[in-house]
Scaffold this motif. Structure first.
Motif, PDB file in Angstrom:
ATOM      1  N   LEU A 114       0.652  -1.218  -0.025  1.00 10.49           N
ATOM      2  CA  LEU A 114      -0.066  -0.132   0.204  1.00 10.49           C
ATOM      3  C   LEU A 114       1.153   1.111  -0.011  1.00 10.49           C
ATOM      4  O   LEU A 114       1.739   1.592   0.536  1.00 10.49           O
ATOM      5  CB  LEU A 114      -0.682  -0.037   1.005  1.00 10.49           C
ATOM      6  N   ALA A 115       0.592   1.859  -0.834  1.00 11.73           N
ATOM      7  CA  ALA A 115       0.990   3.396  -0.750  1.00 11.73           C
ATOM      8  C   ALA A 115       0.199   4.527  -1.001  1.00 11.73           C
ATOM      9  O   ALA A 115      -0.488   5.011  -1.599  1.00 11.73           O
ATOM     10  CB  ALA A 115       2.303   3.086  -2.210  1.00 11.73           C
ATOM     11  N   VAL A 116       0.933   5.226  -0.014  1.00  8.15           N
ATOM     12  CA  VAL A 116      -0.117   6.601   0.414  1.00  8.15           C
ATOM     13  C   VAL A 116       0.835   8.371   0.143  1.00  8.15           C
ATOM     14  O   VAL A 116       2.177   8.043   0.378  1.00  8.15           O
ATOM     15  CB  VAL A 116      -1.000   6.740   1.414  1.00  8.15           C
ATOM     16  N   ASN A 117       0.295   8.716  -1.013  1.00  8.56           N
ATOM     17  CA  ASN A 117       1.345   9.842  -1.257  1.00  8.56           C
ATOM     18  C   ASN A 117       2.422   9.730  -1.955  1.00  8.56           C
ATOM     19  O   ASN A 117       3.824  10.366  -1.410  1.00  8.56           O
ATOM     20  CB  ASN A 117       1.089  10.877  -0.426  1.00  8.56           C
ATOM     21  N   GLY A 118       2.971   8.102  -2.636  1.00  8.48           N
ATOM     22  CA  GLY A 118       4.103   7.806  -3.218  1.00  8.48           C
ATOM     23  C   GLY A 118       4.803   7.508  -1.860  1.00  8.48           C
ATOM     24  O   GLY A 118       5.942   6.951  -2.186  1.00  8.48           O
ATOM     25  N   GLU A 119       4.008   7.293  -0.767  1.00 12.73           N
ATOM     26  CA  GLU A 119       4.788   6.518  -0.391  1.00 12.73           C
ATOM     27  C   GLU A 119       5.107   4.897   0.798  1.00 12.73           C
ATOM     28  O   GLU A 119       3.666   4.987   1.139  1.00 12.73           O
ATOM     29  CB  GLU A 119       4.940   7.364   1.650  1.00 12.73           C
ATOM     30  N   THR A 120       5.474   4.006   0.732  1.00 11.17           N
ATOM     31  CA  THR A 120       4.952   2.333   0.747  1.00 11.17           C
ATOM     32  C   THR A 120       4.615   2.683   2.142  1.00 11.17           C
ATOM     33  O   THR A 120       5.712   2.639   2.584  1.00 11.17           O
ATOM     34  CB  THR A 120       6.090   1.549  -0.123  1.00 11.17           C
ATOM     35  N   LEU A 121       3.865   2.420   2.387  1.00 10.45           N
ATOM     36  CA  LEU A 121       3.540   1.829   4.392  1.00 10.45           C
ATOM     37  C   LEU A 121       3.655   0.156   4.278  1.00 10.45           C
ATOM     38  O   LEU A 121       3.896  -0.449   3.369  1.00 10.45           O
ATOM     39  CB  LEU A 121       2.072   2.331   4.855  1.00 10.45           C
ATOM     40  N   ALA A 122       3.578   0.033   6.122  1.00  6.63           N
ATOM     41  CA  ALA A 122       4.390  -0.832   5.867  1.00  6.63           C
ATOM     42  C   ALA A 122       3.178  -1.832   6.528  1.00  6.63           C
ATOM     43  O   ALA A 122       3.025  -2.447   7.612  1.00  6.63           O
ATOM     44  CB  ALA A 122       5.146  -1.229   7.585  1.00  6.63           C
ATOM     45  N   VAL A 123       2.584  -1.800   5.480  1.00  4.54           N
ATOM     46  CA  VAL A 123       1.005  -3.047   5.287  1.00  4.54           C
ATOM     47  C   VAL A 123       0.521  -3.668   4.504  1.00  4.54           C
ATOM     48  O   VAL A 123       1.137  -3.828   2.927  1.00  4.54           O
ATOM     49  CB  VAL A 123      -0.403  -1.776   5.212  1.00  4.54           C
ATOM     50  N   LYS A 124       0.579  -4.630   4.569  1.00  2.00           N
ATOM     51  CA  LYS A 124       0.754  -6.064   3.404  1.00  2.00           C
ATOM     52  C   LYS A 124      -0.549  -6.088   2.858  1.00  2.00           C
ATOM     53  O   LYS A 124      -1.530  -7.645   3.263  1.00  2.00           O
ATOM     54  CB  LYS A 124       1.326  -7.036   4.033  1.00  2.00           C
ATOM     55  N   GLY A 125      -1.427  -4.787   2.494  1.00  2.00           N
ATOM     56  CA  GLY A 125      -2.434  -5.551   1.582  1.00  2.00           C
ATOM     57  C   GLY A 125      -3.206  -3.937   1.703  1.00  2.00           C
ATOM     58  O   GLY A 125      -2.249  -2.780   1.607  1.00  2.00           O
ATOM     59  N   TYR A 126      -4.769  -4.080   1.355  1.00  4.96           N
ATOM     60  CA  TYR A 126      -5.156  -3.298   1.222  1.00  4.96           C
ATOM     61  C   TYR A 126      -5.973  -2.573   2.644  1.00  4.96           C
ATOM     62  O   TYR A 126      -6.529  -3.335   3.527  1.00  4.96           O
ATOM     63  CB  TYR A 126      -6.672  -3.082   0.032  1.00  4.96           C
ATOM     64  N   LEU A 127      -5.951  -1.393   3.373  1.00  7.08           N
ATOM     65  CA  LEU A 127      -6.037  -1.097   4.050  1.00  7.08           C
ATOM     66  C   LEU A 127      -8.193  -1.129   4.418  1.00  7.08           C
ATOM     67  O   LEU A 127      -7.858   0.394   3.704  1.00  7.08           O
ATOM     68  CB  LEU A 127      -5.658  -0.022   5.317  1.00  7.08           C
ATOM     69  N   ASP A 128      -8.740  -1.393   4.832  1.00  6.14           N
ATOM     70  CA  ASP A 128     -10.221  -0.691   4.890  1.00  6.14           C
ATOM     71  C   ASP A 128     -10.070  -0.118   6.172  1.00  6.14           C
ATOM     72  O   ASP A 128     -10.294  -0.351   7.032  1.00  6.14           O
ATOM     73  CB  ASP A 128     -11.055  -2.323   5.351  1.00  6.14           C
ATOM     74  N   LEU A 129     -11.081   1.184   6.018  1.00  6.20           N
ATOM     75  CA  LEU A 129     -10.937   2.032   7.166  1.00  6.20           C
ATOM     76  C   LEU A 129     -12.771   2.291   8.191  1.00  6.20           C
ATOM     77  O   LEU A 129     -13.438   2.664   7.642  1.00  6.20           O
ATOM     78  CB  LEU A 129     -10.934   3.028   6.061  1.00  6.20           C
TER      79      LEU A 129
END
Length: 286
Positions: free
Chosen positions: A205-220
């Protein structure tokens, strides 16, 4: 009677209610001490948000007694202890001690218990109306079970509304997020014809060009909300089934320790008289 006298009488009645049952008062006292110790610790850590949670917990723990005095109903000691433990588990253990994150089933247990307890409260409201001679109101066991179930689900939905409001307005995270590995959406349909677009096996998962330490999509929060309502449904439905059996066979002992009931008249005056005479006031006669 002046407003000051009424206020003093109300406060005295609340204190009497808190001390009425020894088991309930013991649990209340232990939990209150633990909450105060936690609040002092959070003050030393300069975590003022958690201090507010502790203050809120102390207020919530008095609410059952206030409700009993205000509406002249009696909470059985078992139900009152369950409510106190629920408040402590949700606020202190769940929020401050992060049990919601450390134990994936913690939220599930609390919401299931909430469904069961709220159904008991819904049943008690109808039972009290049934026993009030001023209100010609009778309901069959089946519809009483339906009302109990619906009351519990309504409380569950209102709570989810509250969580959503707090997340949107105060940017909290009461509706916990869930990591999923696929999404199915029409939002990404390039043809804008409401066609489903499936994105499987999401591993990053990438937000604003930064890859987060999340192995998947973040359901809010959506999955968390639906799971909460589902287990609330389970708790409410279980109570409704038991309530229907209770109503059909008239086994009042089954819910004697779970369902609030109307208080005896002049209850607090009698309790004070009994204490003055050295009489045990742990158990009230309905």
């Amino acid at each position: 009677m002046t407003k000051k006298e009424k206020r003093e009488k109300f406060v005295k009645a609340v204190r009497t209610e808190l001390k009425e049952n020894r088991k309930t008062f013991l649990v209340y006292s232990i939990l209150r001490i633990l909450v105060i110790l936690m609040m002092v610790l959070q003050l030393f850590n300069h975590n003022y948000e958690n201090v507010f949670v502790c203050i809120l917990t102390l207020i919530l723990m008095v609410v059952p007694s206030i409700l009993q005095v205000t509406f002249k109903v009696e909470f059985p000691s078992t139900l009152e202890i369950i409510i106190l433990l629920f408040i402590f588990s949700a606020e202190i253990l769940g929020e401050i001690q992060s049990f919601y994150l450390h134990f994936s089933y913690w939220d599930t247990i609390l919401h299931t218990l909430n469904g069961f307890v709220c159904a008991a409260l819904g049943m008690s409201l109808v039972e009290i109306l049934n026993k009030d001679k001023r209100i010609p109101f009778q309901m069959s066991p089946f519809f009483l079970a339906v009302v109990s179930f619906c009351f519990s689900m309504t409380i569950g939905v209102l709570w989810e509304f509250f969580e959503f409001f707090m997340d949107q307005v105060f940017l909290l995270d009461m509706q916990k997020d869930t990591v999923v590995n696929y999404i199915s959406t029409t939002y990404l349909d390039p043809t804008k014809q409401n066609l489903r677009v499936l994105i499987p096996e999401i591993q990053s998962l990438a937000v604003n060009g930064e890859t987060l330490a999340v192995k998947g999509y973040l359901d809010l929060g959506l999955i968390d909300t639906m799971e909460d309502l589902l287990v609330n449904f389970v708790g409410a439905f279980l109570f409704a089934i038991l309530q229907y059996i209770y109503g059909k066979h008239g086994d009042k002992k089954m819910f004697r320790n779970l369902v609030p009931f109307l208080q005896n008249e002049n209850k607090y005056d009698k309790l004070e008289e009994n204490r003055a005479d050295g009489i045990n006031t742990d158990e009230l006669i309905r």
